[in-house]
Motif scaffolding. Sequence first.
Motif, mmCIF file in Angstrom:
data_model
loop_
_atom_site.group_PDB
_atom_site.id
_atom_site.type_symbol
_atom_site.label_atom_id
_atom_site.label_comp_id
_atom_site.label_asym_id
_atom_site.label_seq_id
_atom_site.Cartn_x
_atom_site.Cartn_y
_atom_site.Cartn_z
ATOM 1 N N ARG A 97 -7.730 -1.114 -4.917
ATOM 2 C CA ARG A 97 -7.233 -2.478 -4.736
ATOM 3 C C ARG A 97 -6.298 -2.881 -5.880
ATOM 4 O O ARG A 97 -5.271 -3.513 -5.663
ATOM 5 C CB ARG A 97 -8.405 -3.449 -4.646
ATOM 6 N N ALA A 98 -6.687 -2.499 -7.117
ATOM 7 C CA ALA A 98 -5.854 -2.850 -8.272
ATOM 8 C C ALA A 98 -4.482 -2.196 -8.168
ATOM 9 O O ALA A 98 -3.464 -2.795 -8.555
ATOM 10 C CB ALA A 98 -6.544 -2.426 -9.567
ATOM 11 N N ARG A 127 0.831 -1.204 0.000
ATOM 12 C CA ARG A 127 0.000 0.000 0.000
ATOM 13 C C ARG A 127 0.869 1.258 0.000
ATOM 14 O O ARG A 127 0.538 2.248 -0.669
ATOM 15 C CB ARG A 127 -0.949 -0.014 1.191
ATOM 16 N N ASP A 128 1.963 1.235 0.752
ATOM 17 C CA ASP A 128 2.881 2.380 0.759
ATOM 18 C C ASP A 128 3.377 2.681 -0.655
ATOM 19 O O ASP A 128 3.377 3.835 -1.109
ATOM 20 C CB ASP A 128 4.080 2.115 1.672
ATOM 21 N N LEU A 134 3.193 5.578 -6.138
ATOM 22 C CA LEU A 134 3.121 5.408 -7.588
ATOM 23 C C LEU A 134 1.949 6.148 -8.202
ATOM 24 O O LEU A 134 2.029 6.620 -9.346
ATOM 25 C CB LEU A 134 3.046 3.916 -7.942
ATOM 26 N N ILE A 135 0.835 6.256 -7.473
ATOM 27 C CA ILE A 135 -0.324 6.948 -8.047
ATOM 28 C C ILE A 135 -0.295 8.442 -7.751
ATOM 29 O O ILE A 135 -1.196 9.178 -8.152
ATOM 30 C CB ILE A 135 -1.647 6.341 -7.535
ATOM 31 N N GLY A 136 0.730 8.886 -7.022
ATOM 32 C CA GLY A 136 0.867 10.305 -6.765
ATOM 33 C C GLY A 136 0.093 10.810 -5.576
ATOM 34 O O GLY A 136 -0.261 11.996 -5.513
ATOM 35 N N LYS A 195 -0.913 -4.220 -7.997
ATOM 36 C CA LYS A 195 0.166 -3.931 -8.947
ATOM 37 C C LYS A 195 1.466 -3.644 -8.190
ATOM 38 O O LYS A 195 2.543 -4.132 -8.562
ATOM 39 C CB LYS A 195 -0.218 -2.733 -9.810
ATOM 40 N N ALA A 196 1.370 -2.856 -7.103
ATOM 41 C CA ALA A 196 2.559 -2.558 -6.295
ATOM 42 C C ALA A 196 3.117 -3.827 -5.675
ATOM 43 O O ALA A 196 4.341 -4.018 -5.601
ATOM 44 C CB ALA A 196 2.196 -1.548 -5.205
ATOM 45 N N ARG A 197 2.227 -4.737 -5.269
ATOM 46 C CA ARG A 197 2.680 -5.998 -4.675
ATOM 47 C C ARG A 197 3.461 -6.829 -5.713
ATOM 48 O O ARG A 197 4.454 -7.480 -5.389
ATOM 49 C CB ARG A 197 1.492 -6.785 -4.139
#
Length: 506
Positions: free
Chosen positions: A458-459, A444-445, A450-452, A463-465
């Motif tokens: 959730r998506a 989540r961090d 990444l999304i600013g 993606k970060a995971r």
Amino acid sequence: MPQGTTLPSEMPSRFDEGAAPMEPPYNVDAERAVLGACMHKSDVIDVVRPIVGEDAFYRPAHETIWRALLAQHREDKPTDPIVLTELLQQQGDLERVGGRPYLHQLADVHYGTGGAEHHAEIIREKANLRRLLASAIHTVQRAQEPGADPEAIRSEVEAEMRAERERALASGQGRLNRFAVDGWSFVKETGADAEPLWGTRDKTVWAPGESLMIVGAPGVGKTTLAHQVIFARLGLSETVLEMPVAPSRRVLYLAMDRPKQIAKAMARRVFDTDEAILRERLVVWEGPLPATLDKEPDLLADLAAAHQADTIVIDSLKDAVSTMVDDSLAVAFHNARMRALRGGVEILELHHQRKATADAPRGQRPSLDQVYGSTWITAGAGSVLFVTGRAGDPAVTLHHLKTPTGEVGPLDVTHDHKRGTTTVDPTKDPAVLLRNAPGGMTARDLATVLIGGGDPERADVEKARRHLARLVDSGLATRADGVAGGAGGGQQTRYYASSRHLTAVG
């Protein structure tokens, strides 16, 4: 005529009117056998019709009888000689084909319906040879004409050979078998395990056999990005946005939208040392095509073949199709796209987004419905890369909306408009972010960065995971599994830069 080029005495020419005409290839017995089999059993027509094709019978009488058989069969009527006699008499063709006695004579030629398919192959083969012979004779006659233009004759021959090849493939079993392969070959040999054209196996931006579409508003750097990929395909660089690009043999650039501006944009990356490569391996078509691709679906493949190109760049889609919003025309364009891809031609397409969505906030993830035109335009693309940002702004964001494999980005990138290059913002690189986080990061961090900012969906977290999991697999990160929640709350899985990674960059 120079020595060594004398024509055979039996070859007719305009200068040798007394020469005996060459006997054309034919087999009347095979024609009689097929017609007789069709008279005995009308179902045979369905077997031999795709083999024989058009205008295959040598004797005009046999061609007339064959067309009468087809007419009867289409209306589910009998095909015996009695019925055919009535039909041909009504058409005024009975006496011309030999009358009632000849029809019954054909019906008596009975080799069995099982051999009709083989006899039909003989008919088609002879017809193909006759057409080739007629073309050859015509070429000889044209070459002997005063003031003959070799280039014009060569073009005519190539056009005739192309038409003959397509005619041969459209007749017989070629039309039905031309693109059919067995299941094993389809799975193992159609490129499913091929290296990407741009990217890696885990993160593929452009896959072989699938088109890449780069979408965005005017001025956000679509052309700048595309030119870097093209020059990498030509071997002038190895990577774009830190991802490898596979080399191409020859690129055909369809510069339909403002070719002068395209030339100016390309000039930023061209040096004197590039002349030989650009002359040999890059072909540029300036301005409109001879026809739109929805009206001539074979045009794209024909252009690639004419210029011996294995890569085509369409700049831009709106100039290649009559209209982008009509579903039927979009499907027609996709047929043109697929025919070229099926022939081994890779396709890069530049396209625009809908005007109403051009001013969306930077960093906001776009969607495929923001691409201008029918949904079938993007449905047929293999990969869609969407560029968001303000016109002329060097800092833009790349969103991978349709992916062959793992999603690339979102990537914050910076255009150098003077040099025509694009670089990735290192502050959004997951490896760099993790390295600069002494206390580690959760999925989540990372998603939040990444999304600013804001609350990731959730998506975004998933993606970060995946980004973090790839860093663990490559040895650049370690993972501390979390614990499930309870009365005292849980703890999320946390990732840390590995000691190897810290040492390598320290």
